[in-house]
Design a protein around this motif. Structure first.
Motif, PDB file in Angstrom:
ATOM      1  N   ARG A  89      24.686  62.884  19.707  1.00 15.01           N
ATOM      2  CA  ARG A  89      23.711  63.653  20.482  1.00 15.01           C
ATOM      3  C   ARG A  89      24.037  63.644  21.981  1.00 15.01           C
ATOM      4  O   ARG A  89      24.114  64.705  22.598  1.00 15.01           O
ATOM      5  CB  ARG A  89      22.302  63.118  20.212  1.00 15.01           C
ATOM      6  N   PRO A  90      24.260  62.459  22.578  1.00 12.47           N
ATOM      7  CA  PRO A  90      24.665  62.492  23.991  1.00 12.47           C
ATOM      8  C   PRO A  90      25.960  63.256  24.241  1.00 12.47           C
ATOM      9  O   PRO A  90      26.102  63.885  25.287  1.00 12.47           O
ATOM     10  CB  PRO A  90      24.817  61.018  24.373  1.00 12.47           C
ATOM     11  N   LEU A  91      26.875  63.258  23.276  1.00 16.58           N
ATOM     12  CA  LEU A  91      28.104  64.038  23.472  1.00 16.58           C
ATOM     13  C   LEU A  91      27.791  65.537  23.485  1.00 16.58           C
ATOM     14  O   LEU A  91      28.395  66.296  24.242  1.00 16.58           O
ATOM     15  CB  LEU A  91      29.132  63.721  22.380  1.00 16.58           C
ATOM     16  N   GLY A  92      26.838  65.944  22.662  1.00 16.56           N
ATOM     17  CA  GLY A  92      26.416  67.342  22.684  1.00 16.56           C
ATOM     18  C   GLY A  92      25.814  67.703  24.034  1.00 16.56           C
ATOM     19  O   GLY A  92      26.093  68.774  24.589  1.00 16.56           O
ATOM     20  N   ASN A  93      25.019  66.787  24.586  1.00 13.29           N
ATOM     21  CA  ASN A  93      24.464  67.021  25.921  1.00 13.29           C
ATOM     22  C   ASN A  93      25.567  67.134  26.959  1.00 13.29           C
ATOM     23  O   ASN A  93      25.492  67.952  27.875  1.00 13.29           O
ATOM     24  CB  ASN A  93      23.523  65.883  26.311  1.00 13.29           C
ATOM     25  N   GLU A  94      26.587  66.301  26.810  1.00  4.09           N
ATOM     26  CA  GLU A  94      27.697  66.331  27.759  1.00  4.09           C
ATOM     27  C   GLU A  94      28.428  67.674  27.677  1.00  4.09           C
ATOM     28  O   GLU A  94      28.827  68.240  28.696  1.00  4.09           O
ATOM     29  CB  GLU A  94      28.654  65.163  27.478  1.00  4.09           C
ATOM     30  N   ASP A 119      22.395  70.454  16.274  1.00  4.82           N
ATOM     31  CA  ASP A 119      21.354  70.003  15.338  1.00  4.82           C
ATOM     32  C   ASP A 119      21.864  70.071  13.908  1.00  4.82           C
ATOM     33  O   ASP A 119      21.661  69.155  13.114  1.00  4.82           O
ATOM     34  CB  ASP A 119      20.104  70.879  15.481  1.00  4.82           C
ATOM     35  N   LYS A 120      22.561  71.190  13.573  1.00  6.22           N
ATOM     36  CA  LYS A 120      23.096  71.373  12.226  1.00  6.22           C
ATOM     37  C   LYS A 120      24.122  70.287  11.901  1.00  6.22           C
ATOM     38  O   LYS A 120      24.076  69.671  10.840  1.00  6.22           O
ATOM     39  CB  LYS A 120      23.760  72.746  12.112  1.00  6.22           C
ATOM     40  N   ILE A 121      25.054  70.081  12.852  1.00  6.24           N
ATOM     41  CA  ILE A 121      26.105  69.082  12.625  1.00  6.24           C
ATOM     42  C   ILE A 121      25.483  67.710  12.399  1.00  6.24           C
ATOM     43  O   ILE A 121      25.830  66.982  11.475  1.00  6.24           O
ATOM     44  CB  ILE A 121      27.070  69.032  13.837  1.00  6.24           C
ATOM     45  N   GLU A 122      24.502  67.379  13.265  1.00  5.94           N
ATOM     46  CA  GLU A 122      23.878  66.067  13.147  1.00  5.94           C
ATOM     47  C   GLU A 122      23.145  65.930  11.810  1.00  5.94           C
ATOM     48  O   GLU A 122      23.231  64.897  11.143  1.00  5.94           O
ATOM     49  CB  GLU A 122      22.916  65.847  14.311  1.00  5.94           C
TER      50      GLU A 122
END
Lengths: 228, 238
Positions: free
Chosen positions: A155-160, A215-218
Motif C-alpha cells: 500500500r505505501p508503495l502504491g502511494n509512492e 486495490d485490486k492487486i492488494e
C-alpha cells in the motif's frame, strides 16, 4: 469547451501524458531495484554502510525534488569537460535523462524506507519459526520475511507511485515536454486557462486508475489471509 | 577559497540573497500552516458529518487536492485567481484595471489547499482513535457539545494527529520550492539567480539543498519538543 483548442493541443497533451508515464515507470522501476540494497544497508551490521545509507535516504527525503533536479540538470553542465572525457555528456545534456536519474535516486530513498519499515514489521516469530525448521539465514529472509514484507509494503508503495506521478510534473521546469510541459506550452501560446483544467482531469484520472488498480492487486495478493 | 567568497554577505557575495530567499520560504510555510490546518479541520468535520452534501464535498475536495500535482495546483490558483479577480473587477468597474495576483498569496492558498486535503485525513484518523466512552463521559458530566469538543476531544486530537501533521509540515517545507515557478523570490529562485550570474550551478544548488536539509533538521527538533509537550498527560511505561 474550446474545440479548436482541443483539436490543436489535445493530441500533444496525450503524447505529453505518455512522456509522464514513461518518466514515472522507468524511475520507479530503477528506484525499486536500488531500494533493496539501500534498505538492507540501513540495517547492516557494518557501521559505515549503515551511516552511508542513512545519509543518502536523509538527503533525498529532506530536500525538494525540484532542487535535486536542478542540482543534477544544471550541475551536470558545470562538469561538461569531464563528462565529455568519459563519454557521458550526451546523456547528461538530455533533460529527460537527468529527470529519470534524479527521480530514480529520489524514489529509491522513499522506497527503501518503506521496505525497511515493512521488513521490521514482519513479526519476529515468523523468522524464529523458520529458523527452528532449519532454514538458513538467507532462506529465512528470501522465503519467509521478504514475501510478507512485500505485502505490508504494497500500500505505501502504491502511494509512492502516485506521489511520483505528481512529482514528475517538475520535469516540465527543466524543459521536458511531459503532460505538465505540454500544458504550460499550450497555455503560453493560447492564454486559455482551460488547458490547465484538462491537465488536472488527466492527472486525476491517472491517480484514480492507479488507486483502483492497487486495490485490486492488494485484494488478490491477500486472498489467502481472508477467511472464506 | 573562491567559492566561499561567493557566499559572503555584501555586494559581491550571495549570502544575503540566499538568506532573503530562505526567509521568504520560511514565511510562506509558516503563513500556510494555520490556513491549511483550519481548512483541513473543517474538511475533516464535513467528512464526519451526517449531512450527505457536506460528506460528498469533503470527499471530492480530498480526492482532487491529493490527486493533483502540487505544481499544477499552484498554476491553477495563480492563473485562475487572476482571471477570477479580473472578472470580478470587470463587474465592479469598467474592466480596464489590470489586476495582479500576489504570488505569495497564490502560493499560500495553493499549498494550503494541498496541505488541508492531507491534513483532513490525518484529523479523520485521529477522530477515529477517540473512543465513544470519551463523548459519553463528557455527556455524563453535563458538558455541552461545544465544550466537549473544546475541553475533551481537541486536546486528545492534537496528540493523536501530531505525528501525521509533523510529516505534512516537512512535506510543506519542501513543496514551497515550487512557488519559485510563479516568480516568487524564495530560496530556490534566489539560488537560480545566483547560478545565472556566477555560473556555479552545482555549488549553489548544493548549498540550497543543504539549507532545505537544515530547515528539516531544525523542524524535527521543534516537532520532538511539541510531541513531548502533547504527551505530557500520558503515563510513561517503564
Amino acid at each position: 469547451m474550446n474545440w479548436d483548442l482541443l483539436a490543436n493541443y489535445g493530441p500533444r497533451m496525450l503524447s505529453g501524458l505518455a512522456v509522464t508515464l514513461q518518466l514515472v515507470v522507468i524511475s520507479v522501476a530503477i528506484g525499486a531495484l536500488l531500494s533493496v540494497p539501500l534498505a538492507l544497508g540501513r540495517m547492516s551490521k557494518r557501521g559505515w554502510i549503515r551511516r552511508f545509507c542513512f545519509g543518502y535516504v536523509y538527503f533525498f527525503r529532506g530536500t525538494p525534488l525540484l532542487a535535486q533536479t536542478f542540482l543534477v540538470y544544471y550541475g551536470a553542465g558545470q562538469f561538461r569537460p569531464e563528462l565529455q572525457a568519459i563519454g557521458l555528456w550526451w546523456l547528461f545534456k538530455d533533460a529527460f535523462f537527468c529527470c529519470v536519474l534524479t527521480f530514480s535516486l529520489n524514489t529509491a530513498a522513499y522506497q527503501a524506507e518503506i521496505l525497511r519499515g515493512a521488513i521490521l514489521a514482519v513479526p519476529r516469530g515468523q523468522s524464529e519459526a523458520a529458523m527452528s525448521l532449519g532454514l538458513s539465514d538467507r532462506q529465512v529472509f528470501r522465503k519467509i520475511v521478504l514475501p510478507q514484507a512485500f505485502l505490508i509494503a504494497l500500500r505505501p508503495l502504491g502511494n509512492e507511485l502516485i506521489l511520483m506521478i505528481k512529482g514528475s510534473s517538475v520535469a516540465a521546469i527543466v524543459t521536458v515536454f511531459d503532460l505538465m510541459g505540454v500544458t504550460r506550452l499550450a497555455y503560453s501560446r493560447s492564454f486559455d486557462f482551460q488547458v490547465y483544467l484538462w491537465a488536472a482531469v488527466l492527472y486525476l484520472a491517472m491517480v484514480e486508475i492507479i488507486r483502483r488498480l492497487w486495490d485490486k492487486i492488494e485484494h488478490r495478493l491477500t486472498r489467502h489471509m481472508r477467511s472464506a | 577559497m573562491d567559492l566561499l567568497r561567493l557566499l559572503s554577505f555584501g555586494p559581491d557575495g550571495w549570502g544575503d540573497e540566499l538568506l532573503a530567499g530562505t526567509w521568504l520560504t520560511i514565511r510562506l510555510a509558516i503563513a500556510t500552516l494555520p490556513f491549511g490546518l483550519a481548512v483541513g479541520f473543517v474538511v475533516a468535520l464535513a467528512k464526519r458529518s451526517e449531512n450527505r452534501f457536506a460528506q460528498t464535498f469533503g470527499n471530492i475536495f480530498t480526492t482532487v487536492f491529493r490527486g493533483l500535482p502540487e505544481l499544477l495546483t499552484i498554476f491553477i490558483v495563480y492563473f485562475g485567481g487572476q482571471i477570477l479577480l479580473q472578472r470580478i473587477a470587470g463587474l465592479l468597474s469598467d474592466g480596464t484595471t489590470a489586476i495582479e495576483v500576489s504570488g505569495f498569496v497564490a502560493g499560500m492558498i495553493a499549498l494550503g489547499l494541498v496541505f488541508s486535503a492531507y491534513a483532513s485525513e490525518v484529523f479523520l484518523g485521529a477522530f477515529r482513535n477517540i473512543t465513544r466512552g470519551q463523548y459519553e463521559a463528557a455527556y455524563a458530566l453535563g458538558l455541552r457539545p461545544a465544550a466537549t469538543l473544546r475541553l475533551v476531544i481537541i486536546p486528545q486530537l492534537v496528540r493523536l494527529a501530531l505525528p501525521g501533521l509533523a510529516n505534512l509540515w516537512l512535506i510543506l517545507l519542501k513543496d514551497t520550492s515550487l512557488v519559485s515557478v510563479i516568480a516568487l523570490d524564495d530560496l530556490l529562485r534566489m539560488t537560480g539567480i545566483a547560478v545565472r550570474v556566477t555560473k556555479e550551478p552545482f555549488f549553489f544548488f548544493g548549498i540550497a539543498c543543504l539549507i532545505y536539509l537544515a530547515m528539516s533538521i531544525i523542524s524535527s527538533f521543534g516537532i520532538g519538543a511539541i510531541e513531548r509537550w502533547s504527551n505530557r498527560g500520558l503515563r510513561k511505561t517503564a
